[in-house]
Scaffold this motif. Sequence first.
Motif, PDB file in Angstrom:
ATOM      1  N   GLY A  46       0.799  -1.219   0.000  1.00  0.00           N
ATOM      2  CA  GLY A  46       0.000   0.000   0.000  1.00  0.00           C
ATOM      3  C   GLY A  46       0.829   1.265   0.000  1.00  0.00           C
ATOM      4  N   GLN A  47       2.074   1.159  -0.471  1.00  0.00           N
ATOM      5  CA  GLN A  47       2.982   2.298  -0.458  1.00  0.00           C
ATOM      6  C   GLN A  47       2.978   3.095  -1.758  1.00  0.00           C
ATOM      7  OE1 GLN A  47       6.668   0.332   0.438  1.00  0.00           O
ATOM      8  NE2 GLN A  47       6.254   0.310   2.642  1.00  0.00           N
ATOM      9  N   ARG A  48       2.389   2.541  -2.799  1.00  0.00           N
ATOM     10  CA  ARG A  48       2.364   3.218  -4.098  1.00  0.00           C
ATOM     11  C   ARG A  48       0.938   3.313  -4.601  1.00  0.00           C
ATOM     12  NH1 ARG A  48       7.486   3.470  -6.746  1.00  0.00           N
ATOM     13  NH2 ARG A  48       6.348   4.812  -8.173  1.00  0.00           N
ATOM     14  N   ASN A  49       0.685   4.327  -5.402  1.00  0.00           N
ATOM     15  CA  ASN A  49      -0.618   4.572  -5.995  1.00  0.00           C
ATOM     16  C   ASN A  49      -0.491   4.297  -7.499  1.00  0.00           C
ATOM     17  OD1 ASN A  49      -3.168   5.425  -6.598  1.00  0.00           O
ATOM     18  ND2 ASN A  49      -2.792   7.582  -6.163  1.00  0.00           N
ATOM     19  N   PRO A  50      -0.958   3.140  -7.956  1.00  0.00           N
ATOM     20  CA  PRO A  50      -0.732   2.764  -9.358  1.00  0.00           C
ATOM     21  C   PRO A  50      -1.619   3.553 -10.317  1.00  0.00           C
ATOM     22  CG  PRO A  50      -2.117   1.138  -8.303  1.00  0.00           C
ATOM     23  CD  PRO A  50      -1.677   2.101  -7.228  1.00  0.00           C
ATOM     24  N   SER A  51      -1.120   3.715 -11.528  1.00  0.00           N
ATOM     25  CA  SER A  51      -1.899   4.345 -12.586  1.00  0.00           C
ATOM     26  C   SER A  51      -2.895   3.338 -13.154  1.00  0.00           C
ATOM     27  CB  SER A  51      -0.965   4.805 -13.712  1.00  0.00           C
ATOM     28  OG  SER A  51      -0.401   3.680 -14.369  1.00  0.00           O
ATOM     29  N   TYR A  52      -3.818   3.824 -13.950  1.00  0.00           N
ATOM     30  CA  TYR A  52      -4.782   2.951 -14.618  1.00  0.00           C
ATOM     31  C   TYR A  52      -4.055   1.933 -15.500  1.00  0.00           C
ATOM     32  CZ  TYR A  52      -8.549   1.370 -17.616  1.00  0.00           C
ATOM     33  OH  TYR A  52      -9.430   0.584 -18.305  1.00  0.00           O
ATOM     34  N   THR A  53      -3.023   2.385 -16.188  1.00  0.00           N
ATOM     35  CA  THR A  53      -2.248   1.484 -17.056  1.00  0.00           C
ATOM     36  C   THR A  53      -1.619   0.357 -16.239  1.00  0.00           C
ATOM     37  OG1 THR A  53      -1.778   3.322 -18.540  1.00  0.00           O
ATOM     38  CG2 THR A  53      -0.378   1.371 -18.744  1.00  0.00           C
ATOM     39  N   THR A  54      -1.091   0.691 -15.081  1.00  0.00           N
ATOM     40  CA  THR A  54      -0.489  -0.328 -14.220  1.00  0.00           C
ATOM     41  C   THR A  54      -1.544  -1.320 -13.746  1.00  0.00           C
ATOM     42  OG1 THR A  54       1.273   1.156 -13.505  1.00  0.00           O
ATOM     43  CG2 THR A  54       0.773  -0.706 -12.064  1.00  0.00           C
ATOM     44  N   LEU A  55      -2.731  -0.828 -13.377  1.00  0.00           N
ATOM     45  CA  LEU A  55      -3.809  -1.731 -12.980  1.00  0.00           C
ATOM     46  C   LEU A  55      -4.188  -2.661 -14.132  1.00  0.00           C
ATOM     47  CD1 LEU A  55      -6.097   0.654 -10.908  1.00  0.00           C
ATOM     48  CD2 LEU A  55      -4.636  -1.183 -10.043  1.00  0.00           C
ATOM     49  N   CYS A  56      -4.214  -2.132 -15.348  1.00  0.00           N
ATOM     50  CA  CYS A  56      -4.496  -2.970 -16.526  1.00  0.00           C
ATOM     51  C   CYS A  56      -3.440  -4.052 -16.690  1.00  0.00           C
ATOM     52  CB  CYS A  56      -4.567  -2.114 -17.789  1.00  0.00           C
ATOM     53  SG  CYS A  56      -6.009  -1.056 -17.909  1.00  0.00           S
ATOM     54  N   LYS A  57      -2.177  -3.684 -16.554  1.00  0.00           N
ATOM     55  CA  LYS A  57      -1.089  -4.661 -16.676  1.00  0.00           C
ATOM     56  C   LYS A  57      -1.216  -5.768 -15.632  1.00  0.00           C
ATOM     57  CE  LYS A  57       2.588  -1.681 -18.486  1.00  0.00           C
ATOM     58  NZ  LYS A  57       3.949  -1.175 -18.190  1.00  0.00           N
ATOM     59  N   LEU A  58      -1.494  -5.370 -14.395  1.00  0.00           N
ATOM     60  CA  LEU A  58      -1.622  -6.351 -13.314  1.00  0.00           C
ATOM     61  C   LEU A  58      -2.825  -7.266 -13.547  1.00  0.00           C
ATOM     62  CD1 LEU A  58      -0.816  -4.046 -10.287  1.00  0.00           C
ATOM     63  CD2 LEU A  58       0.551  -6.000 -11.061  1.00  0.00           C
ATOM     64  N   LEU A  62      -2.657 -11.290 -14.137  1.00  0.00           N
ATOM     65  CA  LEU A  62      -3.297 -12.170 -13.156  1.00  0.00           C
ATOM     66  C   LEU A  62      -4.573 -12.821 -13.690  1.00  0.00           C
ATOM     67  CD1 LEU A  62      -2.826  -9.863 -10.046  1.00  0.00           C
ATOM     68  CD2 LEU A  62      -1.694 -12.068 -10.444  1.00  0.00           C
ATOM     69  N   ASN A  63      -4.946 -12.470 -14.916  1.00  0.00           N
ATOM     70  CA  ASN A  63      -6.165 -12.997 -15.543  1.00  0.00           C
ATOM     71  C   ASN A  63      -7.405 -12.717 -14.699  1.00  0.00           C
ATOM     72  OD1 ASN A  63      -4.889 -14.131 -17.874  1.00  0.00           O
ATOM     73  ND2 ASN A  63      -4.168 -15.799 -16.572  1.00  0.00           N
ATOM     74  N   VAL A  64      -7.501 -11.487 -14.196  1.00  0.00           N
ATOM     75  CA  VAL A  64      -8.672 -11.030 -13.449  1.00  0.00           C
ATOM     76  C   VAL A  64      -9.068  -9.665 -14.004  1.00  0.00           C
ATOM     77  CG1 VAL A  64      -8.038 -12.268 -11.337  1.00  0.00           C
ATOM     78  CG2 VAL A  64      -7.336  -9.894 -11.617  1.00  0.00           C
ATOM     79  N   SER A  65     -10.243  -9.204 -13.621  1.00  0.00           N
ATOM     80  CA  SER A  65     -10.663  -7.865 -14.027  1.00  0.00           C
ATOM     81  C   SER A  65     -10.074  -6.831 -13.068  1.00  0.00           C
ATOM     82  CB  SER A  65     -12.184  -7.761 -14.019  1.00  0.00           C
ATOM     83  OG  SER A  65     -12.670  -7.787 -12.691  1.00  0.00           O
ATOM     84  N   ILE A  66     -10.031  -5.607 -13.517  1.00  0.00           N
ATOM     85  CA  ILE A  66      -9.558  -4.530 -12.654  1.00  0.00           C
ATOM     86  C   ILE A  66     -10.456  -4.455 -11.419  1.00  0.00           C
ATOM     87  CG2 ILE A  66      -9.272  -2.030 -12.437  1.00  0.00           C
ATOM     88  CD1 ILE A  66      -8.318  -2.001 -15.311  1.00  0.00           C
ATOM     89  N   TYR A  67     -11.746  -4.683 -11.598  1.00  0.00           N
ATOM     90  CA  TYR A  67     -12.667  -4.640 -10.465  1.00  0.00           C
ATOM     91  C   TYR A  67     -12.233  -5.630  -9.382  1.00  0.00           C
ATOM     92  CZ  TYR A  67     -16.721  -4.914  -7.516  1.00  0.00           C
ATOM     93  OH  TYR A  67     -17.537  -4.915  -6.420  1.00  0.00           O
ATOM     94  N   ASN A  68     -11.734  -6.798  -9.782  1.00  0.00           N
ATOM     95  CA  ASN A  68     -11.268  -7.773  -8.795  1.00  0.00           C
ATOM     96  C   ASN A  68     -10.085  -7.234  -7.986  1.00  0.00           C
ATOM     97  OD1 ASN A  68     -12.130 -10.142 -11.165  1.00  0.00           O
ATOM     98  ND2 ASN A  68     -12.983 -10.191  -9.107  1.00  0.00           N
ATOM     99  N   LEU A  69      -9.312  -6.356  -8.597  1.00  0.00           N
ATOM    100  CA  LEU A  69      -8.179  -5.782  -7.874  1.00  0.00           C
ATOM    101  C   LEU A  69      -8.611  -4.644  -6.957  1.00  0.00           C
ATOM    102  CD1 LEU A  69      -5.421  -5.636 -10.641  1.00  0.00           C
ATOM    103  CD2 LEU A  69      -5.793  -7.385  -8.899  1.00  0.00           C
ATOM    104  N   ILE A  70      -9.541  -3.808  -7.417  1.00  0.00           N
ATOM    105  CA  ILE A  70      -9.913  -2.649  -6.627  1.00  0.00           C
ATOM    106  C   ILE A  70     -11.189  -2.860  -5.815  1.00  0.00           C
ATOM    107  CG2 ILE A  70      -8.752  -1.048  -8.166  1.00  0.00           C
ATOM    108  CD1 ILE A  70     -11.485  -0.284  -9.306  1.00  0.00           C
ATOM    109  N   GLY A  71     -11.927  -3.924  -6.104  1.00  0.00           N
ATOM    110  CA  GLY A  71     -13.182  -4.182  -5.395  1.00  0.00           C
ATOM    111  C   GLY A  71     -12.973  -4.392  -3.916  1.00  0.00           C
ATOM    112  N   LYS A  72     -14.044  -4.215  -3.174  1.00  0.00           N
ATOM    113  CA  LYS A  72     -13.988  -4.340  -1.704  1.00  0.00           C
ATOM    114  C   LYS A  72     -13.800  -5.748  -1.347  1.00  0.00           C
ATOM    115  CE  LYS A  72     -14.971   0.030  -1.148  1.00  0.00           C
ATOM    116  NZ  LYS A  72     -14.082   0.997  -0.934  1.00  0.00           N
TER     117      LYS A  72
END
Length: 72
Positions: A46-58, A62-72
């Motif tokens: 939780g030390q970095r704030n990723p860009s939208y592009t970085t979230l897309c790459k991740l 990981l073969n998941v949606s961005i929502y799976n990464l940012i979802g609650k």
Amino acid sequence: MEKYANDLKKLGNNIRLHRERAGLSQEALGFKADLHRTYISQLELGQRNPSYTTLCKLANALNVSIYNLIGK
């Protein structure tokens, strides 16, 4: 940035959860997402704030949606 510290920690926990479910090390995820291992570590802590592009790459690595990464 302090205002969003809890959100960044949740994001980091979600990244770690999906990385571990995929059986990937931080280094392997970094390779797949074209990101440095230390940056992956900082995201998971939780030390970095990723860009939208970085979230897309991740999400793609990981073969998941961005929502799976940012979802609650």
